[in-house]
Design a protein around this motif. Structure first.
Motif, PDB file in Angstrom:
ATOM      1  N   LYS A  91      21.369  14.243  63.537  1.00 44.64           N
ATOM      2  CA  LYS A  91      20.062  13.742  63.105  1.00 44.64           C
ATOM      3  C   LYS A  91      20.040  13.659  61.588  1.00 44.64           C
ATOM      4  CE  LYS A  91      15.119  14.632  63.320  1.00 44.64           C
ATOM      5  NZ  LYS A  91      14.059  15.555  63.691  1.00 44.64           N
ATOM      6  N   ILE A  92      19.390  12.619  61.077  1.00 44.79           N
ATOM      7  CA  ILE A  92      19.178  12.472  59.633  1.00 44.79           C
ATOM      8  C   ILE A  92      17.674  12.412  59.402  1.00 44.79           C
ATOM      9  CG2 ILE A  92      19.613  11.078  57.582  1.00 44.79           C
ATOM     10  CD1 ILE A  92      22.028   9.864  59.039  1.00 44.79           C
ATOM     11  N   SER A  93      17.164  13.325  58.594  1.00 43.29           N
ATOM     12  CA  SER A  93      15.730  13.337  58.272  1.00 43.29           C
ATOM     13  C   SER A  93      15.358  12.102  57.467  1.00 43.29           C
ATOM     14  CB  SER A  93      15.366  14.573  57.446  1.00 43.29           C
ATOM     15  OG  SER A  93      15.684  15.740  58.114  1.00 43.29           O
ATOM     16  N   ASP A  94      14.140  11.634  57.659  1.00 42.38           N
ATOM     17  CA  ASP A  94      13.650  10.472  56.911  1.00 42.38           C
ATOM     18  C   ASP A  94      13.654  10.719  55.410  1.00 42.38           C
ATOM     19  OD1 ASP A  94      13.202   9.322  59.365  1.00 42.38           O
ATOM     20  OD2 ASP A  94      11.027   9.544  59.306  1.00 42.38           O
ATOM     21  N   SER A  96      15.881  12.581  53.794  1.00 44.84           N
ATOM     22  CA  SER A  96      17.238  12.824  53.299  1.00 44.84           C
ATOM     23  C   SER A  96      17.693  11.651  52.443  1.00 44.84           C
ATOM     24  CB  SER A  96      18.204  13.010  54.468  1.00 44.84           C
ATOM     25  OG  SER A  96      19.543  13.065  53.990  1.00 44.84           O
ATOM     26  N   ASP A  97      18.421  11.942  51.384  1.00 45.13           N
ATOM     27  CA  ASP A  97      18.962  10.886  50.532  1.00 45.13           C
ATOM     28  C   ASP A  97      20.072  10.108  51.252  1.00 45.13           C
ATOM     29  OD1 ASP A  97      18.818   9.438  48.150  1.00 45.13           O
ATOM     30  OD2 ASP A  97      20.362  10.646  47.172  1.00 45.13           O
ATOM     31  N   LEU A  98      20.595  10.637  52.354  1.00 44.95           N
ATOM     32  CA  LEU A  98      21.582   9.911  53.158  1.00 44.95           C
ATOM     33  C   LEU A  98      20.929   8.846  54.039  1.00 44.95           C
ATOM     34  CD1 LEU A  98      23.979  12.775  54.338  1.00 44.95           C
ATOM     35  CD2 LEU A  98      24.482  10.947  52.711  1.00 44.95           C
ATOM     36  N   TYR A  99      19.620   8.995  54.289  1.00 42.89           N
ATOM     37  CA  TYR A  99      18.892   8.077  55.158  1.00 42.89           C
ATOM     38  C   TYR A  99      18.901   6.668  54.553  1.00 42.89           C
ATOM     39  CZ  TYR A  99      15.167   6.271  58.139  1.00 42.89           C
ATOM     40  OH  TYR A  99      14.439   5.534  59.045  1.00 42.89           O
ATOM     41  N   GLY A 100      19.268   5.692  55.370  1.00 39.43           N
ATOM     42  CA  GLY A 100      19.265   4.298  54.929  1.00 39.43           C
ATOM     43  C   GLY A 100      20.470   3.889  54.114  1.00 39.43           C
ATOM     44  N   LYS A 101      21.503   4.725  54.084  1.00 40.58           N
ATOM     45  CA  LYS A 101      22.700   4.401  53.300  1.00 40.58           C
ATOM     46  C   LYS A 101      23.892   4.065  54.190  1.00 40.58           C
ATOM     47  CE  LYS A 101      21.480   6.738  49.059  1.00 40.58           C
ATOM     48  NZ  LYS A 101      21.884   7.661  48.004  1.00 40.58           N
ATOM     49  N   ASN A 104      25.157   7.000  60.161  1.00 40.74           N
ATOM     50  CA  ASN A 104      24.535   6.994  61.478  1.00 40.74           C
ATOM     51  C   ASN A 104      24.792   8.292  62.222  1.00 40.74           C
ATOM     52  OD1 ASN A 104      23.654   4.147  61.434  1.00 40.74           O
ATOM     53  ND2 ASN A 104      25.855   3.754  61.349  1.00 40.74           N
ATOM     54  N   VAL A 105      23.991   8.531  63.249  1.00 38.49           N
ATOM     55  CA  VAL A 105      24.223   9.650  64.155  1.00 38.49           C
ATOM     56  C   VAL A 105      25.628   9.482  64.739  1.00 38.49           C
ATOM     57  CG1 VAL A 105      23.511  10.632  66.370  1.00 38.49           C
ATOM     58  CG2 VAL A 105      21.791   9.991  64.669  1.00 38.49           C
ATOM     59  N   ASN A 106      26.351  10.587  64.888  1.00 37.89           N
ATOM     60  CA  ASN A 106      27.740  10.680  65.364  1.00 37.89           C
ATOM     61  C   ASN A 106      28.781  10.384  64.293  1.00 37.89           C
ATOM     62  OD1 ASN A 106      27.061  11.530  67.973  1.00 37.89           O
ATOM     63  ND2 ASN A 106      26.755   9.412  68.630  1.00 37.89           N
ATOM     64  N   ASP A 107      28.376   9.954  63.090  1.00 39.55           N
ATOM     65  CA  ASP A 107      29.324   9.851  61.982  1.00 39.55           C
ATOM     66  C   ASP A 107      29.668  11.268  61.532  1.00 39.55           C
ATOM     67  OD1 ASP A 107      29.207   7.106  62.105  1.00 39.55           O
ATOM     68  OD2 ASP A 107      27.977   6.877  60.300  1.00 39.55           O
ATOM     69  N   ILE A 108      30.814  11.418  60.876  1.00 36.96           N
ATOM     70  CA  ILE A 108      31.304  12.741  60.480  1.00 36.96           C
ATOM     71  C   ILE A 108      31.507  12.788  58.971  1.00 36.96           C
ATOM     72  CG2 ILE A 108      33.153  14.445  60.747  1.00 36.96           C
ATOM     73  CD1 ILE A 108      33.696  13.151  63.529  1.00 36.96           C
ATOM     74  N   ILE A 109      30.851  13.746  58.324  1.00 40.52           N
ATOM     75  CA  ILE A 109      31.087  13.989  56.893  1.00 40.52           C
ATOM     76  C   ILE A 109      32.397  14.760  56.802  1.00 40.52           C
ATOM     77  CG2 ILE A 109      30.274  15.133  54.801  1.00 40.52           C
ATOM     78  CD1 ILE A 109      27.402  14.736  55.881  1.00 40.52           C
TER      79      ILE A 109
END
Length: 175
Positions: A91-94, A96-101, A104-109
């Motif tokens: 999940k990415i919070s709305d 979060s600075d990662l949101y909209g960049k 996606n869910v299931n991507d791996i940092i």
């Protein structure tokens, strides 16, 4: 680390040295059959900074958060699933600075500032040593495309999200 016994009920008490100086607050112990009396304490200087900040501001100033929910992919899980090690985003919070960049869910940092994320502890060490607003470079493995990309994002200030609130009053003034 301490070899003083930590048992249910005595964590949170003072850990003192032979001069009766408080050097830490016991917080956790390792339990196992091959070792005994291995415990960890929060250093007293950390306790003082956190307590002072909580008293003054109601939260710990300077603590950042990324704004994601994740599952750790360690080397064993990575081999089983064929995925790289890192933090698999659920999940990415709305906010979060990662949101909209493009994350996606299931991507791996897989890396933060070119440091390989082999466990969540590695990521948390980087996050805990970075102030909110400071940009970090994240390498992200995209599950759908099997490609990696790099994105910069900053931490959010972590002011706690506890629903527990306590109100103090000064009995002499009624405030």
């Amino acid at each position: 680390q301490t070899d003083a016994p930590i048992n249910p009920g005595n964590s949170g008490g003072a850990l003192v040295n032979m001069y009766s100086q408080v050097i830490g607050i016991p917080s956790i112990k390792l339990a196992g059959t091959s070792y005994d009396n291995v415990g960890y304490a929060i250093p007293s200087d950390t306790v003082i900074k956190v307590a002072d900040s909580l008293i003054k501001h109601g939260y710990v100033v300077g603590r950042g958060r990324l704004g994601i929910t994740y599952t750790e992919i360690n080397s064993v899980m990575g081999k089983i699933t064929g995925s790289p090690t890192g933090l698999k985003i659920s999940k990415i919070s709305d906010d979060s600075d990662l949101y909209g960049k493009g994350i996606n869910v299931n991507d791996i940092i897989t890396h933060i500032n070119d440091v390989e994320i082999t466990s969540s502890d590695v990521a948390l060490d980087i996050i805990e040593s970075t102030a909110p607003g400071v940009p970090l470079n994240f390498t992200v493995y995209h599950e759908k495309t099997k490609q990696s990309s790099s994105v910069y994002a900053s931490l959010l200030p972590d002011q706690g999200n506890s629903s527990y609130k306590i109100q103090f009053t000064d009995e002499s003034t009624g405030n």
